[in-house]
Design a protein around this motif. Structure first.
Motif, PDB file in Angstrom:
ATOM      1  N   MET A  58     -27.210 -32.540 -52.425  1.00  0.00           N
ATOM      2  CA  MET A  58     -27.925 -32.004 -53.808  1.00  0.00           C
ATOM      3  C   MET A  58     -27.167 -33.241 -55.259  1.00  0.00           C
ATOM      4  O   MET A  58     -25.840 -33.105 -54.649  1.00  0.00           O
ATOM      5  CB  MET A  58     -27.629 -30.665 -54.472  1.00  0.00           C
ATOM      6  CG  MET A  58     -28.596 -30.180 -56.004  1.00  0.00           C
ATOM      7  SD  MET A  58     -27.504 -28.668 -56.920  1.00  0.00           S
ATOM      8  CE  MET A  58     -27.909 -28.026 -54.832  1.00  0.00           C
ATOM      9  N   ASP A  59     -28.319 -33.947 -55.293  1.00  0.00           N
ATOM     10  CA  ASP A  59     -27.281 -35.006 -55.729  1.00  0.00           C
ATOM     11  C   ASP A  59     -26.247 -34.859 -57.192  1.00  0.00           C
ATOM     12  O   ASP A  59     -27.183 -33.294 -57.533  1.00  0.00           O
ATOM     13  CB  ASP A  59     -28.005 -36.321 -56.463  1.00  0.00           C
ATOM     14  CG  ASP A  59     -28.887 -35.906 -57.408  1.00  0.00           C
ATOM     15  OD1 ASP A  59     -29.105 -35.349 -57.270  1.00  0.00           O
ATOM     16  OD2 ASP A  59     -30.517 -36.631 -56.848  1.00  0.00           O
ATOM     17  N   GLU A  62     -29.049 -33.443 -59.747  1.00  0.00           N
ATOM     18  CA  GLU A  62     -29.398 -32.285 -60.281  1.00  0.00           C
ATOM     19  C   GLU A  62     -28.279 -30.616 -59.579  1.00  0.00           C
ATOM     20  O   GLU A  62     -28.545 -29.819 -60.753  1.00  0.00           O
ATOM     21  CB  GLU A  62     -30.036 -31.495 -58.302  1.00  0.00           C
ATOM     22  CG  GLU A  62     -30.635 -30.471 -58.088  1.00  0.00           C
ATOM     23  CD  GLU A  62     -32.037 -30.291 -58.992  1.00  0.00           C
ATOM     24  OE1 GLU A  62     -32.447 -28.700 -59.041  1.00  0.00           O
ATOM     25  OE2 GLU A  62     -32.877 -30.465 -59.592  1.00  0.00           O
ATOM     26  N   ARG A  65     -28.087 -30.558 -63.947  1.00  0.00           N
ATOM     27  CA  ARG A  65     -29.573 -29.347 -63.384  1.00  0.00           C
ATOM     28  C   ARG A  65     -28.893 -27.526 -64.288  1.00  0.00           C
ATOM     29  O   ARG A  65     -29.317 -26.946 -64.672  1.00  0.00           O
ATOM     30  CB  ARG A  65     -30.614 -29.813 -63.799  1.00  0.00           C
ATOM     31  CG  ARG A  65     -31.102 -30.375 -64.837  1.00  0.00           C
ATOM     32  CD  ARG A  65     -32.790 -31.474 -63.544  1.00  0.00           C
ATOM     33  NE  ARG A  65     -32.939 -32.106 -63.313  1.00  0.00           N
ATOM     34  CZ  ARG A  65     -33.045 -33.758 -62.964  1.00  0.00           C
ATOM     35  NH1 ARG A  65     -32.801 -32.907 -61.789  1.00  0.00           N
ATOM     36  NH2 ARG A  65     -33.704 -34.588 -63.010  1.00  0.00           N
ATOM     37  N   ARG A  66     -28.881 -27.745 -62.909  1.00  0.00           N
ATOM     38  CA  ARG A  66     -28.380 -26.160 -62.577  1.00  0.00           C
ATOM     39  C   ARG A  66     -27.460 -25.525 -63.139  1.00  0.00           C
ATOM     40  O   ARG A  66     -27.252 -24.529 -63.042  1.00  0.00           O
ATOM     41  CB  ARG A  66     -28.360 -25.853 -61.227  1.00  0.00           C
ATOM     42  CG  ARG A  66     -29.567 -26.265 -59.977  1.00  0.00           C
ATOM     43  CD  ARG A  66     -29.333 -26.053 -58.604  1.00  0.00           C
ATOM     44  NE  ARG A  66     -31.006 -26.686 -57.989  1.00  0.00           N
ATOM     45  CZ  ARG A  66     -30.593 -26.592 -56.433  1.00  0.00           C
ATOM     46  NH1 ARG A  66     -30.138 -25.561 -55.850  1.00  0.00           N
ATOM     47  NH2 ARG A  66     -31.926 -26.522 -56.465  1.00  0.00           N
TER      48      ARG A  66
END
Length: 72
Positions: A58-59, A62, A65-66
């Motif tokens: 997961m970059d 992302e 964002r989470r």
């Protein structure tokens, strides 16, 4: 103040950990990938997150964002 330096590169952490005499920052967590970054941020609740955007799996985009979607 807690700082989570989240990224696979040691060079990313060096500005924050190379000067411990300043006692301004306390690195409370380090992650090697985006999923771990999200988990550590949820567990440690740092004041500041320094995120590497090019993390494996997961970059960092992302992961950010989470993390911003986590409840306060």
């Amino acid at each position: 103040m807690g700082l989570a330096a989240l990224g696979p590169s040691d060079s990313m952490r060096s500005p924050w950990t190379a000067r411990p005499e300043t006692k301004t920052w306390l690195v409370v967590g380090e992650a090697e990938d985006g999923a771990t970054a999200v988990t550590l941020t949820e567990q440690l609740r740092p004041d500041i997150v320094l995120m590497d955007l090019r993390m494996p799996g997961m970059d960092g985009i992302e992961a950010t964002r989470r993390i911003t979607a986590l409840p306060d």
